[in-house]
Scaffold this motif. Structure first.
Motif, PDB file in Angstrom:
ATOM      1  N   UNK A 473       0.849  -1.185   0.000  1.00  0.00           N
ATOM      2  CA  UNK A 473       0.000   0.000   0.000  1.00  0.00           C
ATOM      3  C   UNK A 473       0.887   1.237   0.000  1.00  0.00           C
ATOM      4  N   UNK A 474       1.223   1.756  -1.173  1.00  0.00           N
ATOM      5  CA  UNK A 474       2.117   2.917  -1.225  1.00  0.00           C
ATOM      6  C   UNK A 474       1.540   4.087  -0.439  1.00  0.00           C
ATOM      7  N   UNK A 475       2.379   4.778   0.324  1.00  0.00           N
ATOM      8  CA  UNK A 475       1.885   5.914   1.108  1.00  0.00           C
ATOM      9  C   UNK A 475       1.522   7.082   0.212  1.00  0.00           C
ATOM     10  N   UNK A 476       0.526   7.834   0.607  1.00  0.00           N
ATOM     11  CA  UNK A 476       0.108   9.033  -0.112  1.00  0.00           C
ATOM     12  C   UNK A 476       0.825  10.223   0.519  1.00  0.00           C
ATOM     13  N   UNK A 477       1.747  10.820  -0.230  1.00  0.00           N
ATOM     14  CA  UNK A 477       2.546  11.920   0.303  1.00  0.00           C
ATOM     15  C   UNK A 477       1.641  13.082   0.700  1.00  0.00           C
ATOM     16  N   UNK A 478       1.766  13.516   1.933  1.00  0.00           N
ATOM     17  CA  UNK A 478       0.942  14.598   2.455  1.00  0.00           C
ATOM     18  C   UNK A 478      -0.261  14.139   3.252  1.00  0.00           C
ATOM     19  N   UNK A 479      -0.547  12.820   3.205  1.00  0.00           N
ATOM     20  CA  UNK A 479      -1.687  12.270   3.958  1.00  0.00           C
ATOM     21  C   UNK A 479      -1.214  11.985   5.384  1.00  0.00           C
ATOM     22  N   UNK A 482      -3.368   9.757   7.454  1.00  0.00           N
ATOM     23  CA  UNK A 482      -3.590   8.466   6.790  1.00  0.00           C
ATOM     24  C   UNK A 482      -5.073   8.117   6.645  1.00  0.00           C
ATOM     25  N   UNK A 483      -5.834   9.094   6.178  1.00  0.00           N
ATOM     26  CA  UNK A 483      -7.245   8.820   5.919  1.00  0.00           C
ATOM     27  C   UNK A 483      -7.531   8.689   4.420  1.00  0.00           C
ATOM     28  N   UNK A 484      -6.451   8.631   3.620  1.00  0.00           N
ATOM     29  CA  UNK A 484      -6.610   8.466   2.185  1.00  0.00           C
ATOM     30  C   UNK A 484      -6.808   9.754   1.421  1.00  0.00           C
ATOM     31  N   UNK A 485      -6.744  10.893   2.110  1.00  0.00           N
ATOM     32  CA  UNK A 485      -6.934  12.196   1.468  1.00  0.00           C
ATOM     33  C   UNK A 485      -5.875  13.169   1.969  1.00  0.00           C
ATOM     34  N   UNK A 486      -5.570  14.155   1.128  1.00  0.00           N
ATOM     35  CA  UNK A 486      -4.654  15.227   1.528  1.00  0.00           C
ATOM     36  C   UNK A 486      -5.450  16.519   1.565  1.00  0.00           C
ATOM     37  N   UNK A 487      -5.610  17.060   2.773  1.00  0.00           N
ATOM     38  CA  UNK A 487      -6.427  18.269   2.922  1.00  0.00           C
ATOM     39  C   UNK A 487      -5.940  19.102   4.108  1.00  0.00           C
ATOM     40  N   UNK A 488      -6.737  20.101   4.483  1.00  0.00           N
ATOM     41  CA  UNK A 488      -6.335  21.011   5.557  1.00  0.00           C
ATOM     42  C   UNK A 488      -6.146  20.306   6.893  1.00  0.00           C
ATOM     43  N   UNK A 489      -6.839  19.186   7.086  1.00  0.00           N
ATOM     44  CA  UNK A 489      -6.675  18.437   8.335  1.00  0.00           C
ATOM     45  C   UNK A 489      -5.236  17.953   8.468  1.00  0.00           C
ATOM     46  N   UNK A 490      -4.667  17.489   7.362  1.00  0.00           N
ATOM     47  CA  UNK A 490      -3.278  17.018   7.385  1.00  0.00           C
ATOM     48  C   UNK A 490      -2.325  18.162   7.721  1.00  0.00           C
ATOM     49  N   UNK A 506       4.801   9.638  10.038  1.00  0.00           N
ATOM     50  CA  UNK A 506       5.731   8.823   9.274  1.00  0.00           C
ATOM     51  C   UNK A 506       6.494   9.675   8.267  1.00  0.00           C
ATOM     52  N   UNK A 507       7.773   9.357   8.117  1.00  0.00           N
ATOM     53  CA  UNK A 507       8.611  10.055   7.143  1.00  0.00           C
ATOM     54  C   UNK A 507       8.040   9.902   5.738  1.00  0.00           C
ATOM     55  N   UNK A 508       7.463   8.725   5.445  1.00  0.00           N
ATOM     56  CA  UNK A 508       6.987   8.427   4.092  1.00  0.00           C
ATOM     57  C   UNK A 508       5.855   9.355   3.651  1.00  0.00           C
ATOM     58  N   UNK A 509       5.086   9.898   4.589  1.00  0.00           N
ATOM     59  CA  UNK A 509       3.962  10.762   4.219  1.00  0.00           C
ATOM     60  C   UNK A 509       4.222  12.234   4.543  1.00  0.00           C
ATOM     61  N   UNK A 510       5.180  12.497   5.439  1.00  0.00           N
ATOM     62  CA  UNK A 510       5.385  13.873   5.908  1.00  0.00           C
ATOM     63  C   UNK A 510       6.640  14.552   5.364  1.00  0.00           C
ATOM     64  N   UNK A 511       7.566  13.781   4.799  1.00  0.00           N
ATOM     65  CA  UNK A 511       8.801  14.374   4.269  1.00  0.00           C
ATOM     66  C   UNK A 511       8.522  14.894   2.856  1.00  0.00           C
ATOM     67  N   UNK A 512       7.909  16.034   2.785  1.00  0.00           N
ATOM     68  CA  UNK A 512       7.394  16.565   1.520  1.00  0.00           C
ATOM     69  C   UNK A 512       8.503  16.899   0.512  1.00  0.00           C
ATOM     70  N   UNK A 513       9.677  17.295   0.990  1.00  0.00           N
ATOM     71  CA  UNK A 513      10.759  17.646   0.071  1.00  0.00           C
ATOM     72  C   UNK A 513      11.827  16.563  -0.022  1.00  0.00           C
ATOM     73  N   UNK A 514      11.542  15.396   0.589  1.00  0.00           N
ATOM     74  CA  UNK A 514      12.404  14.215   0.447  1.00  0.00           C
ATOM     75  C   UNK A 514      13.852  14.468   0.858  1.00  0.00           C
ATOM     76  N   UNK A 515      14.040  15.153   1.998  1.00  0.00           N
ATOM     77  CA  UNK A 515      15.401  15.392   2.487  1.00  0.00           C
ATOM     78  C   UNK A 515      15.724  14.548   3.704  1.00  0.00           C
TER      79      UNK A 515
END
Length: 532
Positions: A473-479, A482-490, A506-515
């Motif tokens: 289940x690939x992570x959704x960057x910015x989610x 982890x509710x399957x959506x990227x919105x203001x709640x995130x 998690x780094x996989x969903x929150x590291x937006x600039x991949x550093x």
């Protein structure tokens, strides 16, 4: 508190990914091309998971030699080491714990490459390789067959008995050298996930004898003392995380721990006849009682931490729990005795209360011979085997050991009874030890295929890749939630985490600039993404 190694002489080999002259690569078979950054692991609760959040099980074995004066796998003396590596993969060992010495890492960090013992008479591909090239040669061949690696600083100095010294600093190997060597090494391999983690120091313990000089012993508390292993482990881990935030960090315990949590000054006597009873004792590195009072705190990197005790049977040392009722107990009762008298309070509580998964960094022992304690030792091995199986995914392990050179445990490679294999020369595979004790604890699917830790390279001839038998289940960057959506709640959840009032995502969903870090830049990138 074990493994007196036979003194021998040893090998050399290959290919630095970043440095070194005269590179040689073994490519004896055609294999898929592995990616170098898709197999990093982290902790979720009491599980270790891959980047997609799928549970994994590290089930491996130790292979020593780079901690010894020979600076190589000692089995290179007796066999073709490539054939050995292939056999290890075919037998389903998905991770190898590799002991090494700080002085060797330090030399490499300064551009110095000590020679390893020449075993090119068994291994033509090793001819002319220095210790750094040889180390990388082993990594390349592990990668080729789908095996991952945990590197373990086994001793301060390259010495076959160096593990007997209780501390991580000795002579020219100061605390600063210990830390800087680890940081250099982590930075060197931060882009190669063949090495998935670092065991910071093997078996911190006390000085020999009943009279323990506490200034010469590894302690665990909140002090700034030089010999406070908890402090040094935490600081070293954080230094590593600054350059390599994807690595797992394995932290072992100590030997003694005060019953009241307070370490005495000076010398104490631990003799069962003349000493005091103020301390609990366990195997070297196996006493993690201090975690309850003083847990390792890695802040935003906490999900990279795994505690790692060691545990052995009576043929390594006849601890008190192997006497009395244990001798005549049936297997179920024997396991209960070990759990109640040793495992629970020293380390099992850590996974039971949800603090962290565990890796039994060393367990094992002799399975053949005429020693009067052999039957009791086999009962211990069955108990540990069954306990590991009962705690699948929470309790990981690396069996001691692959080598044939460990006198008080024996190895999976042997000169005794066993099955010969191509390239093994005078070595055989110890079927008795493997079939009865290690094999049942290895990670396999319902069809009996061994499951590796690489998403692209199958584990040997009898294994599969990670993800073959599980849903990815690939992570959704910015989610972030982890509710399957990227919105203001995130955005709100991430902001709360950065302010220290929420859970680290998690780094996989929150590291937006991949550093490799989660910080205000990621918040800004997520905000920009939402606005666009």
């Amino acid at each position: 508190m074990k493994k007196i190694m036979k003194l021998s002489t040893t090998a050399i080999a290959l290919t630095s990914l970043l440095v070194t002259p005269s590179i040689k690569v073994c490519a004896e078979t055609t294999t898929p091309v592995a990616e170098t950054n898709d197999d990093w692991l982290h902790v979720e609760g009491t599980n270790i998971v891959d980047k997609y959040g799928n549970k994994v099980w590290l089930t491996g074995a130790n292979w020593f030699g780079f901690n010894c004066r020979e600076r190589m796998f000692l089995d290179s003396y007796h066999s073709n080491i490539i054939a050995d590596i292939e056999m290890v993969a075919d037998k389903g060992i998905n991770v190898v714990r590799m002991p090494i010495a700080t002085d060797l890492l330090y030399a490499w960090s300064k551009g110095e490459y000590p020679e390893s013992t020449d075993t090119s008479y068994n291994n033509a591909s090793l001819a002319g390789l220095n210790s750094f090239q040889l180390f990388n040669f082993m990594l390349q061949n592990f990668k080729r067959v789908g095996i991952k690696v945990i590197v373990d600083v086994h001793s301060a100095e390259t010495d076959n008995m160096g593990h007997s010294y209780p501390l991580w600093y000795k002579g020219a190997i100061t605390e600063d050298v210990f830390k800087s060597s680890w940081v250099w090494f982590a930075d060197q391999y931060k882009n190669d996930d063949t090495i998935i983690g670092f065991d910071l120091k093997n078996e911190p313990h006390t000085n020999p004898g009943d009279a323990k000089n506490l200034s010469q012993c590894a302690i665990w508390d909140d002090s700034t003392k030089a010999n406070n292993w908890k402090r040094v482990a935490q600081e070293t881990a954080l230094d590593i995380m600054n350059v390599h935030p994807n690595a797992l960090i394995f932290v072992e315990g100590v030997e003694l721990y005060p019953k009241d949590g307070t370490w005495d000054e000076g010398t104490i006597n631990t003799s069962p006849w003349a000493g005091n009873n103020d301390y609990t004792s366990n195997w070297w590195g196996g006493n993690l009682r201090g975690v309850k009072d003083y847990p390792i705190n890695l802040g935003e990197y906490q999900k990279q931490l795994v505690y790692s005790p060691h545990d052995y049977g009576p043929l390594v040392y006849e601890q008190s729990w192997f006497k009395g009722d244990f001798v005549t107990a049936d297997d179920a009762t024997a396991k209960t005795i070990l759990y109640e008298k040793c495992w629970r309070d020293n380390w099992a509580y850590i996974m039971e209360n949800g603090t962290s998964p565990l890796l039994i960094g060393e367990w094992g022992g002799l399975t053949e011979g005429t020693d009067k304690l052999l039957d009791v030792n086999l009962k211990y091995l069955r108990s540990m085997r069954d306990y590991i199986i009962a705690n699948k995914y929470k309790l990981h392990h690396t069996f001691w050991c692959i080598n044939t050179d460990s006198s008080d445990t024996g190895g999976l490679l042997t000169r005794g009874e066993g099955t010969a294999f191509p390239g093994a020369r005078d070595l055989k595979w110890n079927d008795n030890k493997y079939d009865n004790y290690l094999l049942p604890t290895l990670w396999r699917n319902d069809e009996g295929k061994f499951i590796g830790l690489d998403h692209k390279i199958p584990l040997g001839k009898n294994g599969i890749t990670l993800g073959t038998s599980i849903v990815i289940n690939p992570p959704l960057l910015g989610d972030i939630n982890k509710d399957g959506k990227v919105n203001a709640i995130d955005l709100a959840v991430l902001k709360k985490a950065l302010l220290g009032t929420g859970t680290t995502p998690d780094l996989a969903v929150a590291d937006m600039n991949n550093d490799g870090k989660i910080n205000a830049i990621d918040l800004a990138v997520l905000k920009k993404k939402l606005l666009s």
